[in-house]
Each structure stands twice: as structure tokens, then as C-alpha cells.
Design a protein around this motif. Sequence first.
Motif, PDB file in Angstrom:
ATOM      1  N   GLU A 284      15.606 -38.220  -2.508  1.00 13.37           N
ATOM      2  CA  GLU A 284      14.231 -38.074  -2.976  1.00 13.37           C
ATOM      3  C   GLU A 284      14.114 -38.332  -4.476  1.00 13.37           C
ATOM      4  N   VAL A 285      15.070 -37.837  -5.260  1.00 14.53           N
ATOM      5  CA  VAL A 285      14.976 -38.011  -6.715  1.00 14.53           C
ATOM      6  C   VAL A 285      15.370 -39.412  -7.151  1.00 14.53           C
ATOM      7  N   SER A 286      16.056 -40.158  -6.281  1.00 14.47           N
ATOM      8  CA  SER A 286      16.474 -41.511  -6.653  1.00 14.47           C
ATOM      9  C   SER A 286      15.433 -42.563  -6.309  1.00 14.47           C
ATOM     10  N   THR A 287      14.300 -42.152  -5.761  1.00 17.99           N
ATOM     11  CA  THR A 287      13.262 -43.112  -5.414  1.00 17.99           C
ATOM     12  C   THR A 287      12.685 -43.781  -6.659  1.00 17.99           C
ATOM     13  N   SER A 288      12.272 -45.030  -6.494  1.00 23.56           N
ATOM     14  CA  SER A 288      11.609 -45.735  -7.598  1.00 23.56           C
ATOM     15  C   SER A 288      10.101 -45.515  -7.579  1.00 23.56           C
ATOM     16  N   ASP A 289       9.607 -44.819  -6.558  1.00 23.35           N
ATOM     17  CA  ASP A 289       8.178 -44.536  -6.431  1.00 23.35           C
ATOM     18  C   ASP A 289       7.877 -43.240  -7.187  1.00 23.35           C
ATOM     19  N   LEU A 290       7.469 -43.379  -8.451  1.00 29.00           N
ATOM     20  CA  LEU A 290       7.260 -42.210  -9.302  1.00 29.00           C
ATOM     21  C   LEU A 290       6.092 -41.349  -8.836  1.00 29.00           C
ATOM     22  N   VAL A 291       5.096 -41.977  -8.235  1.00 27.02           N
ATOM     23  CA  VAL A 291       3.954 -41.205  -7.725  1.00 27.02           C
ATOM     24  C   VAL A 291       4.395 -40.300  -6.588  1.00 27.02           C
ATOM     25  N   ARG A 292       5.173 -40.843  -5.672  1.00 31.99           N
ATOM     26  CA  ARG A 292       5.672 -40.037  -4.555  1.00 31.99           C
ATOM     27  C   ARG A 292       6.564 -38.900  -5.070  1.00 31.99           C
ATOM     28  N   LEU A 293       7.425 -39.209  -6.044  1.00 30.89           N
ATOM     29  CA  LEU A 293       8.299 -38.176  -6.596  1.00 30.89           C
ATOM     30  C   LEU A 293       7.487 -37.074  -7.261  1.00 30.89           C
ATOM     31  N   MET A 294       6.452 -37.442  -8.006  1.00 28.45           N
ATOM     32  CA  MET A 294       5.633 -36.439  -8.676  1.00 28.45           C
ATOM     33  C   MET A 294       4.890 -35.590  -7.656  1.00 28.45           C
ATOM     34  N   ALA A 295       4.426 -36.209  -6.567  1.00 28.05           N
ATOM     35  CA  ALA A 295       3.755 -35.450  -5.512  1.00 28.05           C
ATOM     36  C   ALA A 295       4.716 -34.458  -4.868  1.00 28.05           C
ATOM     37  N   LEU A 296       5.969 -34.869  -4.659  1.00 28.32           N
ATOM     38  CA  LEU A 296       6.976 -33.974  -4.095  1.00 28.32           C
ATOM     39  C   LEU A 296       7.258 -32.799  -5.023  1.00 28.32           C
ATOM     40  N   ILE A 297       7.366 -33.095  -6.330  1.00 28.99           N
ATOM     41  CA  ILE A 297       7.628 -32.023  -7.298  1.00 28.99           C
ATOM     42  C   ILE A 297       6.499 -31.008  -7.287  1.00 28.99           C
ATOM     43  N   ASN A 298       5.266 -31.491  -7.278  1.00 25.98           N
ATOM     44  CA  ASN A 298       4.117 -30.579  -7.244  1.00 25.98           C
ATOM     45  C   ASN A 298       4.139 -29.708  -5.989  1.00 25.98           C
ATOM     46  N   ALA A 299       4.496 -30.314  -4.844  1.00 20.69           N
ATOM     47  CA  ALA A 299       4.492 -29.562  -3.584  1.00 20.69           C
ATOM     48  C   ALA A 299       5.645 -28.559  -3.516  1.00 20.69           C
ATOM     49  N   ARG A 300       6.833 -28.987  -3.938  1.00 17.82           N
ATOM     50  CA  ARG A 300       8.018 -28.140  -3.785  1.00 17.82           C
ATOM     51  C   ARG A 300       8.094 -27.018  -4.814  1.00 17.82           C
ATOM     52  N   CYS A 301       7.483 -27.217  -5.966  1.00 17.74           N
ATOM     53  CA  CYS A 301       7.634 -26.241  -7.046  1.00 17.74           C
ATOM     54  C   CYS A 301       6.592 -25.126  -7.031  1.00 17.74           C
ATOM     55  N   ALA A 302       5.536 -25.285  -6.256  1.00 17.12           N
ATOM     56  CA  ALA A 302       4.429 -24.329  -6.320  1.00 17.12           C
ATOM     57  C   ALA A 302       4.872 -22.897  -6.038  1.00 17.12           C
TER      58      ALA A 302
END
Length: 460
Positions: free
Chosen positions: A68-86
Motif C-alpha cells: 500500500e505504501v509503495s503505490t505511485s497513486d498518491l491520492v489513493r495513499l492519502m485516502a488510505l492514511i485518512n481512513a486508517r488513522c482516524a
Amino acid sequence: MNQRNNRRLVLFPVPFQGHINPMLQLAQILHNRGFSITILHTDLNAPDPSSHPHFAFRSIGDGLGQSEVSTSDLVRLMALINARCAAPFEERLREEASSPDTPITCLIVDALFGFTRDVAERAGVRRMVLRTGGATSLRVFARFRLLRERGYLPIEECRLEDPVAEFPPLQVKDLPGINTAEPKQLDQLLSDMIEGLRDSAGVILNTFEDLEQPALSLLRQEYPIAIFPIGPFHKCSSSSSGSLLAEDQSCISWLDKQAPNSVVYVSFGSIAAVSESEYSEIALGLADSQQPFLWVVRPGSVHGSEALEKLPSCFLAALEERGKIVTWAPQQEVLAHRAVGAFWTHNGWNSTLESISEGVPMICMPCFSDQKVNARFVSDVWRVGLHLNNGLERRKIAEAIRKLLVEKEREEVRERAAQLKEKADSCLRQGGSSFRSLDGLANHILASESFVFGSNESSA
């Protein structure tokens, strides 16, 4: 340093280099004003606590896997961070807020952390927002929906050169964009960011009045909240480096041997990458320019290859005589060096502001997001650089380098860059705009007892 005021601030940066650095710089600025600092951080790209021994560091589990962190899709990564960190963020914030000895005076979060708005409200913690980009690009992001409604977005090839009437002198090709498989996630990310700004107790910006006064004035009209432009952060912060990559200090001793204003420094930041063909054109353009160069080629900066293996043989011959390649450089020190006469940059906001602060003219090669807006303002509004339009070609690269380093017109650009540098310096002096804004920010934070969550406050 001011006497401790027994007020504690909790800061939470987005875990990318261009966001971590300004948040840590802001932390140092506020620590110098007497505040105690706690840094919350994700497991991804966790900062080194030993570099900042006067801050407390607390981790937030992000639950991200390597794929997940190695993806080149920064938008998807940022969405994951927002979801997982809440959830873990809320747990940590409540834990920190319950401390009877050092209660939280204010939470300062990156603007891209949209989930923190509801969490802070539930925890009863005052929340301010740091926007790590400029005021101009923030206004463009805030109008993404309008730009879509008026047909500018998504960008069409046939309209690249069309002016954007709402944001002169931008052209359609200058509008911020991020390649993503999930465009709806990008829209949601920007919507959450803007709503988070509106509902915050104030917005902190790493910019200064003389640089972006028109955009700042419009932001104050559009958002009835306190707005504090206190930049350039790095010029009023003695914070240790927050670099996630090891800096090669050998480039400084190499620069010491070069003539004043003779070197072009080339660095495209911590995320941007180029194709193999673009990489080859960059190398050949540097060789053809006949000028000394310092080139940062970090791991991952060329799509799908080990960069140095792809260098043309003629370039390697030139390298032996007048060039140096490093994997990462102490950029602020490099830009302040007398030998550096031009900065070939991707125009990330931190790099742009650091170059302006040292009076170094720029060659602009924006890649994505706000970089395109920044580059257009560098070349067409502030007029302290040249824009590499319409792709990379060795001849145009060499011409741009020579224009800024050896040809007659370099003097006019250098003069404008020197004038902008003086404005960046003067805003931080006592009585300057950023100095006064920082006073206003400190007083605003300390006035927590009069704060009512969700209320609008006029700009300081």
C-alpha cells in the motif's frame, strides 16, 4: 528563547517529506515562543526523535502494508492514511488531552488530514490547520468544483494553452492535477480539506505578504477565519533537518571550489519522477550547457530503472570535468552557497520558497499538484525564473541554463530575485509582516479560554 508559558501544542504532519519539514519548522518556531511541543506521527516515514530532543513524539498506528505504501497513486495513499488513522488518532488525542499536568492548548494538523475535524470536536480540543502550500494554489484547489463546472477540468489536450479567466495568468495546463485511478477520491480529499479550513480555529501558511498579498487578501474575504502567513518558516527556524534521506555533505566542499553564481543546482524533490527518455534529455542538456552542475538523483527518481545505469557516455565524460551527482543534498545550505547561480526545480512549494529566500533564479519543471501553479507565478508574475514549456528537449534545457548563468538577460532576473529575497528577509524582522503575524498567532493560541468550537473568527 522565550520563557516557557506552560501551554502545550500537539502537531500532526502528513507523512511525506514536503509536509513533515514545514510542520517541524513550525514546531520549532512555536517552541521558540515558549510553547511545549508534542509531535504525533504515523508509522509511515516516522521522524527521528533524536534530531529534535526538545519535542515529545507519539506514534499513530496507520495499519498500512508495504504494497500500500509503495503505490505511485498518491491520492489513493492519502485516502488510505485518512481512513486508517482516524481511530488510533482519536485514541491518542484523548489520551494526550486527559493529562492533568499538561493539557492540550491547541492541535495543529496538516490541512490534508480531513478526519481530524470531527475527532477534535468530539475530544473538545481546539484545532488549527497548517496548509503547507502557497496561498495562490490554495485558492485554486478551493475552486476545483467551479473549474469543473466551467469546463476547465478534466484537462483536454486541445485546451492546454487556453487562459483560465478566473486565475490569471494561469493557463489550463497549469491547473493542479494528480494522476490517480480514483478521481472521486481526489475531489473528496480537496472537499474535506476546504471544509476543514472553514471549520478550523485558524489557518497557518508558509508564505509572506509581499509574495502573495493578492491571494491572501482574497482568502481573507472568502474565509472568515484567522489567517496567519508567517513564512518563510525555514528562515525563522533553527530546527534540525527533518530529511527522510541521508544528505550528502560532500557536495558543499565541491561547491566551495566553484566560481560564484556559476553552478546550476538540479533537484526535483522527494516524490517526482521522470521517464528514461526525459532523464536522458536532462543529462544531455546539462552536458550541452557547458556549465557546472550539481544534480540530485535520488533512488526512484527515474521510472523503472537504476538512474546512473542509463546515463549517456558523453554525459559521463562531461561529469568528470564539471559536474557532481548525489542521491540527496542539504538543499537549504546548497541554495545559500555563493557558487549556486540557478536552481532547476520541480517547484514544490518548499523548494520554491527556499529559492526565493536565497535570491536564486529558477528553471521551472513542474510535475503535478500545486507545482504547476507555483511555476507559472515564478516565471510570469514574480519573474524570477524561466519555464520549461512543452516537454524536455536537450537544446531548450541548455539554452535555459545559459540564459540564467552566462547570458546578458541573467542580470535582470538576478536583480528581481535579489529584490524578492530582501522582501523575504524584511518580513521576518521586527515590525515585518510575518513577524507581526507570528505575534498574532501566538496570542491567538493563548486566547484559548475565549474559544468556542466551530465559531468563525476574523483574520488577525
